[in-house]
Design an enzyme around this catalytic site. Structure first.
Site, mmCIF file in Angstrom:
data_model
loop_
_atom_site.group_PDB
_atom_site.id
_atom_site.type_symbol
_atom_site.label_atom_id
_atom_site.label_comp_id
_atom_site.label_asym_id
_atom_site.label_seq_id
_atom_site.Cartn_x
_atom_site.Cartn_y
_atom_site.Cartn_z
ATOM 1 N N SER A 43 0.820 -1.209 0.000
ATOM 2 C CA SER A 43 0.000 0.000 0.000
ATOM 3 C C SER A 43 0.852 1.257 0.000
ATOM 4 C CB SER A 43 -0.914 0.014 1.224
ATOM 5 O OG SER A 43 -0.166 0.314 2.378
ATOM 6 N N CYS A 44 0.195 2.387 -0.299
ATOM 7 C CA CYS A 44 0.877 3.680 -0.304
ATOM 8 C C CYS A 44 1.031 4.237 1.101
ATOM 9 C CB CYS A 44 0.086 4.664 -1.162
ATOM 10 S SG CYS A 44 0.230 4.336 -2.919
ATOM 11 N N ASP A 45 0.783 3.441 2.113
ATOM 12 C CA ASP A 45 0.914 3.914 3.480
ATOM 13 C C ASP A 45 2.327 3.629 3.973
ATOM 14 O OD1 ASP A 45 0.804 4.206 6.318
ATOM 15 O OD2 ASP A 45 -1.365 4.060 6.165
#
Lengths: 374, 374
Positions: free
Chosen positions: B321-323
């Site tokens: 994820s982009c987290d």
């Protein structure tokens, strides 16, 4: 919002998103940064009605996965308004995105560059560089981006590999409140632009990512202040060189447009003499409030009808699951009414971003966070 | 398991659970603690086939929510084999559970006791007490349980309120490897039994909760060792007083019965000279591996066909994820083959517990962890 909430009797926690507030936030940022293209970060809240409203305002969309791309395209948004902004992509997802017309991709490594060159030939690509992100409440670690030295080499290689390198992206950290960080990051990017121009590669894009904050419990600069700081920094570093500027707000657009209504399940003490009560809600870390991990994001919390109660005392706030890690706030000082009891409703404000999709499919048998837009 | 996995070509991460291993683990614990009733902690893995297999072996079930109760009852399990073990319950869920025939409830506070007295009258109830849980890899904080002084008062009050107080529960912490902890906890419980007997309340139940470990990267005592330690502690504290004993294993039963097959999405470096590579998988903190938060649980990880490779180097493992928080292991030293590349499959072992239901509904657009039983 408050009149809508007063009429509801939700059996499980609900996030209610005010679409007019979403629009208002979009317009404020658009006004503060008229020279920038706004790519809404879909991951912040992918509710169809949020996407539709933003699309109607002219927004573009930053996506993290093929499912998010499909969501946008299925709503009739044209592929030239959608970027595939995740630097970590499967080959099969790049292939599918390219076939659907997506032509703007992020990358930050040699292997990803190779995948893009092979499966998204000729596409516009931008390289994410690591920048200093002190001052962010939700810092970005080193998971994304590469050093400027590496970025230089990758842009040269992208050109050689038949891609169209257009520029750089960076993220100063989510919920960034230090306005100087954009200037500091742009210094790094300016140097890269100049170095690459010297070898004949003229870049045209600066993607500033997100980082624009939502309103939580502390004061933050407004959109106008961000706009001025960024415009000044861009002018200082790039002067009359009119570049395409992209910003990727997510939290800023939907954060304070959302309110979660939850319910108190239990109020208890661990020992008779405890001053601090434990308040257990029907929502926790695993049902939408993952950003409470480490108490990073501190949502304003109110009890409807008792917002101005002076008869309050300190509480620990926890979720409903049997997981002992499922505690929302233990070190942050939250005060709640002394007569709070099971069954009372509570409102968690500024919860429009990074809540619904974070919620688990059914941890402990609890359903995911529901969402309605008004 | 390995031959089954070799035949698959999963497009998204899958947890594969070996039901025979589930059975084997159940039988080993049943043999080590023949005097105990095993209440499987449904939350660890609520897959229907896991529940069915355990039901066929005679297991009882510890549930955390009404949905978990319904899951068991819908599979034909009779309500007298099901406990509502969460100390945090909504009134409407207690009411519904009572109507369905559930007669065994946990509590640890005055308010919860009031709810049970009113909405589950006459039911068997046990009070959870706080005990020392040093030595657990996933410690329990103070979220559950109350002091022994408070527990004494609550049991007296439960009796007065028309409930049937049967005893106490405690949890020594998940993945507990210090066998002395059960003895120490039982000392507290013994004192409570004696004090309450003096005021005419004869208790009959000790619920030891969970805490039995699964096999991860470190050696752990086997079921036999746990059985001996617990039996010795029970004999020491309660002698010939033959009490009903309940244990609530979850992780122990399903943990090492499960293997997640995931895929490498990207291998990269942040600077050309970096020795440590970043390896991004298609599964992360928000798609099933929440127990990697703080690197608390360290799953054994292998690359099929390269288990004995000596050409390995250090890696940081992260999710897709982009987290930026979505990093699995950064401080724990994992080594992976030097020729690892995007598209390679990896196996995460001992992932049968607390993975599927922890996974988010669609964070960043990624689907929840799939599960198949063999």
């Amino acid at each position: 919002m408050s009149s809508f909430l007063a009429e509801q009797d939700f059996a499980i926690p609900h996030l209610v998103v005010d679409l007019d507030r979403v629009e208002e936030n979009y317009r404020a940022l658009d006004k503060a940064l008229p020279q920038a293209d706004i790519f809404y970060a879909v991951k912040a809240n992918p509710h169809e009605q949020v996407i539709k409203r933003l699309a109607s305002l002219g927004s573009c969309f930053d996506t993290a996965s093929l499912n998010e791309i499909d969501l946008c395209l299925n709503l009739g948004i044209s592929p030239d308004r959608v970027s595939f902004g995740n630097t970590i992509k499967k080959v099969r997802d790049i292939t599918a995105a390219y076939k659907k017309g997506i032509r703007l991709y992020a990358f930050d490594s040699d292997e990803e560059l190779g995948k893009l060159a092979e499966h998204a030939p000729g596409s516009d690509v931008f390289c994410r560089v690591l920048v200093n992100c002190d001052g962010a409440e939700w810092p970005l670690s080193k998971k994304f981006g590469c050093s400027t030295e590496m970025a230089y080499g990758l842009i040269v290689k992208a050109k050689e590999a038949g891609l169209n390198p257009v520029g750089f992206s960076f993220h100063v950290g989510s919920q960034q409140t230090n306005l100087d960080q954009w200037d500091s990051a742009l210094s790094q990017v300016e140097k890269l632009f100049n170095d690459l121009a010297r070898v004949g590669i003229k870049l045209t894009l600066v993607n500033m990512g997100g980082g624009f904050p939502a309103h939580y419990t502390t004061d933050i600069p407004d959109a106008q202040a961000y706009g001025q700081a960024i415009t000044k920094a861009m002018d200082g570093h790039f002067g009359n060189n009119k570049l395409r500027m992209i910003v990727e707000p997510g939290r800023y657009i939907v954060g304070d447009a959302g309110v979660i209504e939850a319910e108190v399940v239990l109020v208890s003490r661990k020992e008779d003499k405890d001053k601090k009560r434990w308040v257990y809600l029907d929502i926790g870390l695993f049902s939408g409030l993952a950003e409470c991990i480490g108490e990073a994001i501190r949502y304003p919390i109110s009890v409807p009808g008792k917002e101005h109660s002076t008869e309050t005392g300190p509480v620990v706030l926890a979720g409903p699951s049997c997981d002992s890690l499922d505690i929302l706030y233990q070190n942050t000082a939250y005060m709640m009414p002394l007569d709070l009891k099971a069954g009372d409703k509570v409102l968690l404000h500024s919860t429009g971003a990074y809540t619904t999709t974070y919620s688990s499919v059914g941890f402990n048998g609890f359903p995911p966070l529901a969402c309605v837009c008004i």
